[in-house]
Motif scaffolding. Structure first.
Motif, mmCIF file in Angstrom:
data_model
loop_
_atom_site.group_PDB
_atom_site.id
_atom_site.type_symbol
_atom_site.label_atom_id
_atom_site.label_comp_id
_atom_site.label_asym_id
_atom_site.label_seq_id
_atom_site.Cartn_x
_atom_site.Cartn_y
_atom_site.Cartn_z
ATOM 1 N N MET A 17 7.284 19.227 14.469
ATOM 2 C CA MET A 17 6.252 19.751 13.620
ATOM 3 C C MET A 17 4.864 19.840 14.141
ATOM 4 O O MET A 17 4.521 19.122 14.890
ATOM 5 N N LYS A 18 4.389 20.926 13.754
ATOM 6 C CA LYS A 18 2.821 21.030 14.131
ATOM 7 C C LYS A 18 2.146 21.472 12.905
ATOM 8 O O LYS A 18 2.371 22.396 12.477
ATOM 9 N N VAL A 19 1.118 20.846 12.846
ATOM 10 C CA VAL A 19 0.184 20.882 11.372
ATOM 11 C C VAL A 19 -0.713 22.278 11.680
ATOM 12 O O VAL A 19 -1.482 22.298 12.731
ATOM 13 N N LEU A 20 -0.918 22.889 10.762
ATOM 14 C CA LEU A 20 -1.556 24.142 10.969
ATOM 15 C C LEU A 20 -2.626 24.010 10.173
ATOM 16 O O LEU A 20 -3.806 24.897 10.184
ATOM 17 N N SER A 21 -2.962 23.119 8.998
ATOM 18 C CA SER A 21 -3.969 23.123 8.250
ATOM 19 C C SER A 21 -3.696 21.934 7.396
ATOM 20 O O SER A 21 -2.602 21.411 7.457
ATOM 21 N N PRO A 22 -4.592 21.298 6.455
ATOM 22 C CA PRO A 22 -4.372 19.999 5.689
ATOM 23 C C PRO A 22 -3.112 20.319 4.878
ATOM 24 O O PRO A 22 -2.739 19.074 4.419
ATOM 25 N N THR A 23 -2.664 21.588 4.466
ATOM 26 C CA THR A 23 -1.351 21.442 3.658
ATOM 27 C C THR A 23 -0.528 22.285 4.162
ATOM 28 O O THR A 23 0.675 22.657 3.692
ATOM 29 N N PRO B 249 0.807 -1.337 0.013
ATOM 30 C CA PRO B 249 -0.020 -0.078 0.088
ATOM 31 C C PRO B 249 0.690 1.336 0.150
ATOM 32 O O PRO B 249 1.909 1.306 0.596
ATOM 33 N N SER B 250 0.153 2.386 -0.364
ATOM 34 C CA SER B 250 0.960 3.452 -0.493
ATOM 35 C C SER B 250 0.507 4.530 0.304
ATOM 36 O O SER B 250 0.744 5.926 0.218
ATOM 37 N N GLU B 251 -0.157 3.880 1.198
ATOM 38 C CA GLU B 251 -0.881 4.948 2.408
ATOM 39 C C GLU B 251 0.203 5.570 3.365
ATOM 40 O O GLU B 251 1.068 4.561 3.485
ATOM 41 N N LEU B 252 -0.124 6.418 3.968
ATOM 42 C CA LEU B 252 0.588 7.225 4.989
ATOM 43 C C LEU B 252 -0.062 6.999 6.198
ATOM 44 O O LEU B 252 -1.476 6.910 6.373
ATOM 45 N N ALA B 253 0.516 6.886 7.660
ATOM 46 C CA ALA B 253 -0.096 6.994 8.744
ATOM 47 C C ALA B 253 -0.711 8.242 8.650
ATOM 48 O O ALA B 253 -0.598 9.265 8.202
ATOM 49 N N PRO B 254 -2.019 8.281 9.391
ATOM 50 C CA PRO B 254 -2.941 9.376 9.593
ATOM 51 C C PRO B 254 -2.064 10.712 9.867
ATOM 52 O O PRO B 254 -2.435 11.768 9.535
ATOM 53 N N GLU B 255 -1.365 10.427 10.792
ATOM 54 C CA GLU B 255 -0.580 11.563 11.321
ATOM 55 C C GLU B 255 0.355 12.173 10.365
ATOM 56 O O GLU B 255 0.985 13.479 10.511
ATOM 57 N N LEU B 256 0.804 11.703 9.145
ATOM 58 C CA LEU B 256 1.525 12.015 8.188
ATOM 59 C C LEU B 256 0.854 12.724 7.121
ATOM 60 O O LEU B 256 1.308 13.040 6.064
ATOM 61 N N ALA B 257 -0.481 12.578 7.115
ATOM 62 C CA ALA B 257 -1.350 13.010 5.777
ATOM 63 C C ALA B 257 -1.100 14.252 5.432
ATOM 64 O O ALA B 257 -1.034 14.424 4.021
ATOM 65 N N VAL B 258 -0.620 15.142 6.210
ATOM 66 C CA VAL B 258 -0.371 16.430 5.758
ATOM 67 C C VAL B 258 0.825 16.737 4.636
ATOM 68 O O VAL B 258 1.021 17.469 3.739
ATOM 69 N N GLU C 228 4.890 8.556 22.067
ATOM 70 C CA GLU C 228 5.183 9.192 23.416
ATOM 71 C C GLU C 228 5.022 10.391 23.589
ATOM 72 O O GLU C 228 4.280 10.924 24.453
ATOM 73 N N GLN C 229 5.468 11.231 22.621
ATOM 74 C CA GLN C 229 5.424 12.872 22.555
ATOM 75 C C GLN C 229 4.029 13.287 22.058
ATOM 76 O O GLN C 229 3.837 14.341 22.235
ATOM 77 N N GLN C 230 3.323 12.387 21.332
ATOM 78 C CA GLN C 230 2.015 12.946 20.560
ATOM 79 C C GLN C 230 2.552 13.923 19.889
ATOM 80 O O GLN C 230 1.675 14.966 19.618
ATOM 81 N N SER C 231 3.399 13.818 18.982
ATOM 82 C CA SER C 231 3.986 14.856 18.120
ATOM 83 C C SER C 231 4.796 14.442 16.998
ATOM 84 O O SER C 231 5.393 13.401 16.987
ATOM 85 N N LEU C 232 4.560 15.064 15.835
ATOM 86 C CA LEU C 232 5.532 14.850 14.648
ATOM 87 C C LEU C 232 7.022 15.420 15.035
ATOM 88 O O LEU C 232 7.259 16.332 15.424
#
Length: 175
Positions: free
Chosen positions: A110-116, A23-32, A90-94
């Motif tokens: 890293m902190k996601v600010l929006s979907p992109t 599969p070419s999917e990414l973990a949900p946390e990496l969707a950005v 553990e850190q609940q963070s990228l």
């Protein structure tokens, strides 16, 4: 002749199976990062009397979609680096690590600010130029991404530098 046809058909079916089995999917946390996957280049703005600077980078899905691997080179290997971005449970963070050809490395979050769009905060270890921290904001828009970067150098934040990356077919080169 039918032997070659059978081998060819078997080969094509095997390729089709593996294409679906991986599969070419990414973990949900990496969707950005999905729109960032691929090869990019940016031609830096420099003064007329200065040599041109071009950054070529590639963003790839790694570790079964649990990480993003990036690598880039400036001016065909004058400088370059590689990073791994992943979700730290553990850190609940990228979190990411960035290693360079100049002998320094960074660790960041890293902190996601929006979907992109995302912001990255880095702590630098081993910079010969006195840089101790980096902050950058990346925004994917209309098929390109814009990066704005500031450096904490000798205790002072630099004015943000803006770079626009467009799709490229160039190669990342290390010497």
């Amino acid at each position: 002749m039918s032997y070659i046809k059978t081998l060819t058909l078997t080969f094509l079916l095997t390729l089709a199976f593996f294409a679906h089995a991986q599969p070419s999917e990414l973990a949900p946390e990496l969707a950005v990062f999905k729109p960032y996957l691929g090869t990019w280049q940016a031609d830096f703005k420099v003064a007329d009397n200065k040599p041109k600077i071009q950054d070529v980078g590639i963003w790839e899905r790694a570790l079964n979609g649990q990480a993003i691997h990036t690598k880039h080179s400036i001016n065909k290997g004058e400088y370059g680096g590689e990073s791994m971005i992943f979700w730290d449970r553990e850190q609940q963070s990228l979190v990411f690590y960035y290693f360079t050809t100049a002998g320094f490395y960074t660790k960041g979050t890293m902190k996601v600010l929006s979907p992109t769009q995302f912001v990255a905060y880095e702590t630098v270890t081993g910079s010969k130029e006195g840089i101790t921290k980096v902050k950058s904001i990346s925004d994917y828009k209309d098929g390109e991404f814009i990066v704005s970067t500031s450096y904490l150098k000798k205790g002072e934040w630099t004015k943000p530098e803006k770079r626009i990356y467009t799709r490229s077919d160039k190669q990342v080169i290390f010497k």
